[in-house]
Design a protein around this motif. Structure first.
Motif, PDB file in Angstrom:
ATOM      1  N   CYS A  35       6.673 -31.390  32.496  1.00 28.24           N
ATOM      2  CA  CYS A  35       5.819 -31.671  31.356  1.00 28.24           C
ATOM      3  C   CYS A  35       6.047 -30.944  30.171  1.00 28.24           C
ATOM      4  CB  CYS A  35       4.276 -31.356  31.864  1.00 28.24           C
ATOM      5  SG  CYS A  35       3.660 -32.510  33.065  1.00 28.24           S
ATOM      6  N   THR A  36       7.333 -30.577  29.979  1.00 28.46           N
ATOM      7  CA  THR A  36       7.655 -29.672  28.683  1.00 28.46           C
ATOM      8  C   THR A  36       7.608 -30.583  27.532  1.00 28.46           C
ATOM      9  OG1 THR A  36       9.956 -29.979  29.320  1.00 28.46           O
ATOM     10  CG2 THR A  36       8.725 -27.802  29.989  1.00 28.46           C
ATOM     11  N   LEU A  38       6.212 -33.904  27.844  1.00 30.99           N
ATOM     12  CA  LEU A  38       5.105 -34.904  27.995  1.00 30.99           C
ATOM     13  C   LEU A  38       3.681 -34.358  27.290  1.00 30.99           C
ATOM     14  CD1 LEU A  38       4.391 -37.216  30.594  1.00 30.99           C
ATOM     15  CD2 LEU A  38       2.579 -35.782  30.302  1.00 30.99           C
ATOM     16  N   TYR A  39       3.511 -33.067  27.883  1.00 33.21           N
ATOM     17  CA  TYR A  39       2.463 -32.322  27.340  1.00 33.21           C
ATOM     18  C   TYR A  39       2.403 -32.330  25.806  1.00 33.21           C
ATOM     19  CZ  TYR A  39      -1.979 -30.318  26.295  1.00 33.21           C
ATOM     20  OH  TYR A  39      -3.039 -30.346  25.707  1.00 33.21           O
ATOM     21  N   ILE A 107      10.730 -22.741  29.795  1.00 31.03           N
ATOM     22  CA  ILE A 107      10.910 -23.997  29.520  1.00 31.03           C
ATOM     23  C   ILE A 107      12.092 -24.440  30.430  1.00 31.03           C
ATOM     24  CG2 ILE A 107      11.686 -26.073  28.054  1.00 31.03           C
ATOM     25  CD1 ILE A 107       9.003 -25.093  27.395  1.00 31.03           C
TER      26      ILE A 107
ATOM     27  N   LEU B  23      -5.354 -28.285  31.067  1.00 31.32           N
ATOM     28  CA  LEU B  23      -4.210 -27.380  31.354  1.00 31.32           C
ATOM     29  C   LEU B  23      -4.329 -26.231  32.201  1.00 31.32           C
ATOM     30  CD1 LEU B  23      -2.939 -27.332  27.771  1.00 31.32           C
ATOM     31  CD2 LEU B  23      -1.974 -28.883  29.605  1.00 31.32           C
ATOM     32  N   GLY B  44       4.456 -25.710  23.875  1.00 31.54           N
ATOM     33  CA  GLY B  44       5.634 -25.061  24.513  1.00 31.54           C
ATOM     34  C   GLY B  44       6.426 -24.327  24.027  1.00 31.54           C
ATOM     35  N   LYS B  59       5.149 -21.684  30.850  1.00 30.80           N
ATOM     36  CA  LYS B  59       4.243 -21.813  29.852  1.00 30.80           C
ATOM     37  C   LYS B  59       3.122 -22.594  30.239  1.00 30.80           C
ATOM     38  CE  LYS B  59       7.684 -20.925  26.319  1.00 30.80           C
ATOM     39  NZ  LYS B  59       8.482 -21.235  25.167  1.00 30.80           N
ATOM     40  N   CYS B  61       0.520 -23.648  28.943  1.00 28.01           N
ATOM     41  CA  CYS B  61       0.142 -24.827  28.099  1.00 28.01           C
ATOM     42  C   CYS B  61       0.891 -26.255  28.364  1.00 28.01           C
ATOM     43  CB  CYS B  61       0.036 -24.431  26.766  1.00 28.01           C
ATOM     44  SG  CYS B  61       1.905 -24.569  25.869  1.00 28.01           S
ATOM     45  N   THR B  62       2.054 -26.071  29.086  1.00 27.58           N
ATOM     46  CA  THR B  62       2.683 -27.102  29.398  1.00 27.58           C
ATOM     47  C   THR B  62       2.644 -27.570  30.941  1.00 27.58           C
ATOM     48  OG1 THR B  62       4.769 -26.154  29.655  1.00 27.58           O
ATOM     49  CG2 THR B  62       4.173 -27.194  27.558  1.00 27.58           C
ATOM     50  N   MET B  63       1.593 -27.080  31.402  1.00 22.95           N
ATOM     51  CA  MET B  63       1.286 -27.245  32.953  1.00 22.95           C
ATOM     52  C   MET B  63      -0.131 -27.576  33.321  1.00 22.95           C
ATOM     53  SD  MET B  63       2.650 -24.959  35.907  1.00 22.95           S
ATOM     54  CE  MET B  63       2.166 -25.123  37.760  1.00 22.95           C
ATOM     55  N   PHE B  64      -0.247 -28.712  33.803  1.00 20.54           N
ATOM     56  CA  PHE B  64      -1.890 -29.041  34.232  1.00 20.54           C
ATOM     57  C   PHE B  64      -2.183 -28.167  35.227  1.00 20.54           C
ATOM     58  CE2 PHE B  64      -0.228 -33.048  32.330  1.00 20.54           C
ATOM     59  CZ  PHE B  64      -1.236 -33.096  31.226  1.00 20.54           C
ATOM     60  N   GLN B  67      -1.350 -29.185  38.667  1.00 25.52           N
ATOM     61  CA  GLN B  67       0.142 -29.048  39.150  1.00 25.52           C
ATOM     62  C   GLN B  67       0.267 -27.704  39.831  1.00 25.52           C
ATOM     63  OE1 GLN B  67       2.022 -29.940  35.516  1.00 25.52           O
ATOM     64  NE2 GLN B  67       3.378 -31.545  36.629  1.00 25.52           N
TER      65      GLN B  67
END
Lengths: 275, 163
Positions: A35-36, A38-39, A107, B23, B44, B59, B61-64, B67
């Motif tokens: 999701c790097t 996608l989010y 990342i 998130l 990110g 990070k 903020c780039t992971m739900f 998940q």
């Protein structure tokens, strides 16, 4: 956070078969892994989709293994997995070099090779490596597997031959016998999106690929042909400048990209021992 | 459609039902009440929201949150033991590794992982390990000093992060 106001639906497959069946029966779904990218699109409001397929747990797609004299890399292999793989270090060091230049540690821990390719940005750092190495994209659907040469995968800006019911499952990369070279030029060393990114190898003939200089990553068939028939570095630079189609955008100018791409080519060929 | 998640946060079991859009960073702050993890850029880049997921820095903020179901999460609140600062926290304190403090939780979590991988990093290796975290106050110099000081006490660094 713009994404927070709309409804989202998440599908959690337990196996690749499960995932492919969900894509066929419940589609369209947006595959997601680290999701790097996608989010970020979701947050910028550029991604309108609301139904997602979480692939992260499908560990079978994370394998990095030998395939003949080459290497096969699962789509879910992270940049960290690739950087640390002794096999990649030995057989495809230019890919390890590309992964090392992506983002920062966090990342690299989440971003995947399949995601970098599926995201289809012309600035994707691993893409010139796959193009120069003549990689094959292995696509799976509920109907079976098909194999597409990486150089035929993209059809235009952020467009590819991949169908909505397909997933990238792996990349098969044949043996590269000659030297390998990778260089990324961005605003700063860490966490910058490339202004120009180049990968090359000199197997039986030079193979050169460049990113951020056109709507997709490109191989340079005219420059490669010129070099194969003995062109000098100066001639090759001129051919490259005619062959690429960079634009002015928020990261750089077309003129700068032409100049830097030509300089990178000269540097690469010099390091390969050409003149 | 809300989804149940069950994870361990700082060695405590957490169970909630969350929308898939939530998130991980918002889950930690709003559901678990752990506001030490900061929301910076939400794209990110900045690294302020760095936490350890199964010992690896990510990070958040780039992971739900969904998940992270089934994983072990460590936040800045989880690294001190019995009221004693973690050596990296002590390093930031002693060496003035912060000014405004916004980037600090992420810097510290990334540093904890860095030292778990390499107990005596060079200055270049510290810079490399923290390349995913931005600081707009310190010019990084004092942050590198802080990590360096903590490295000198690596024997005291407990097994929060795995290499």
């Amino acid at each position: 956070m713009r994404g927070s106001i709309s409804n989202r639906r998440l599908f959690e497959p337990r196996s690749l078969r499960d995932a492919l069946r969900m894509l066929r029966d419940e589609g369209p779904l947006v595959p997601m892994a680290g999701c790097t990218d996608l989010y970020v699109s979701l947050n910028f409001g550029t991604l309108k989709d609301t139904r997602f397929l979480n692939l992260w747990r499908l560990d079978a797609l994370r394998k990095i293994e030998t395939r003949g004299a080459g290497v096969s890399i699962g789509a879910l292999a992270t940049h960290t997995n690739i950087m640390r793989s002794a096999l990649v270090g030995k057989r495809l060091p230019m890919l390890a070099a590309a992964c090392r230049e992506i983002g920062g540690v966090q990342i690299q821990n989440r971003g995947t090779l399949g995601g970098n390719v599926a995201n289809a940005s012309p600035a994707g750092d691993t893409l010139p490596v796959l193009a120069a190495a003549d990689a094959v994209v292995v696509l799976a659907s509920a109907g079976g597997i098909r194999r597409v040469p990486f150089t035929a995968f993209y059809t235009g800006y952020r467009r590819s031959v991949m169908r909505p019911d397909e997933l990238i499952v792996a990349f098969d990369i044949p043996a590269v016998h000659g030297r390998q070279w990778f260089r990324k030029v961005g605003t700063r060393a860490a966490q910058a999106i490339s202004k120009v990114v180049m990968a090359a190898c000199d197997d039986d003939r030079p193979r050169i690929a460049v990113g951020s200089v056109g709507p997709t990553v490109v191989r340079l068939p005219r420059t490669e042909a010129a070099l194969a028939s003995g062109a000098s570095i100066a001639d090759a630079r001129r051919t490259l400048v005619d062959e690429i189609t960079p634009i002015d955008d928020l990261r750089s100018t077309a003129e700068y990209r032409r100049r830097v791409a030509a300089n990178l080519l000269a540097r690469c060929l010099t390091e390969f021992g050409m003149s | 459609m809300p989804i149940p998640v069950r994870l361990r946060v700082n060695n405590t079991s957490c169970e909630h039902t969350v929308e898939p859009r939530v998130l991980l960073v918002h889950y930690l702050r709003d559901f678990c009440g752990l506001t030490g993890t900061h929301v910076g850029c939400e794209t990110g880049i900045c690294g302020a929201c760095t936490v350890l997921v199964d010992g690896q820095p990510v990070k958040s903020c780039t992971m739900f949150a969904v998940q992270a179901d089934g994983f072990d999460v460590t936040t800045i609140e989880g690294i001190a033991t019995n009221g004693h600062l973690h050596p990296v926290q002590q390093g930031f304190w002693d060496c003035h590794g912060l000014q405004c403090g916004f980037c600090t939780p992420g810097m510290i979590m990334a540093s904890v992982h860095l030292l778990a991988q390499n107990a005596s990093p060079s200055r270049e290796q510290i810079a490399e390990g923290l390349r995913g975290n931005l600081c707009r106050c310190t010019g990084y110099s004092h942050i590198f000093d802080a990590v360096n000081q903590a490295a000198g006490q690596s024997a005291r660094i407990t097994g929060v992060a795995r290499g």
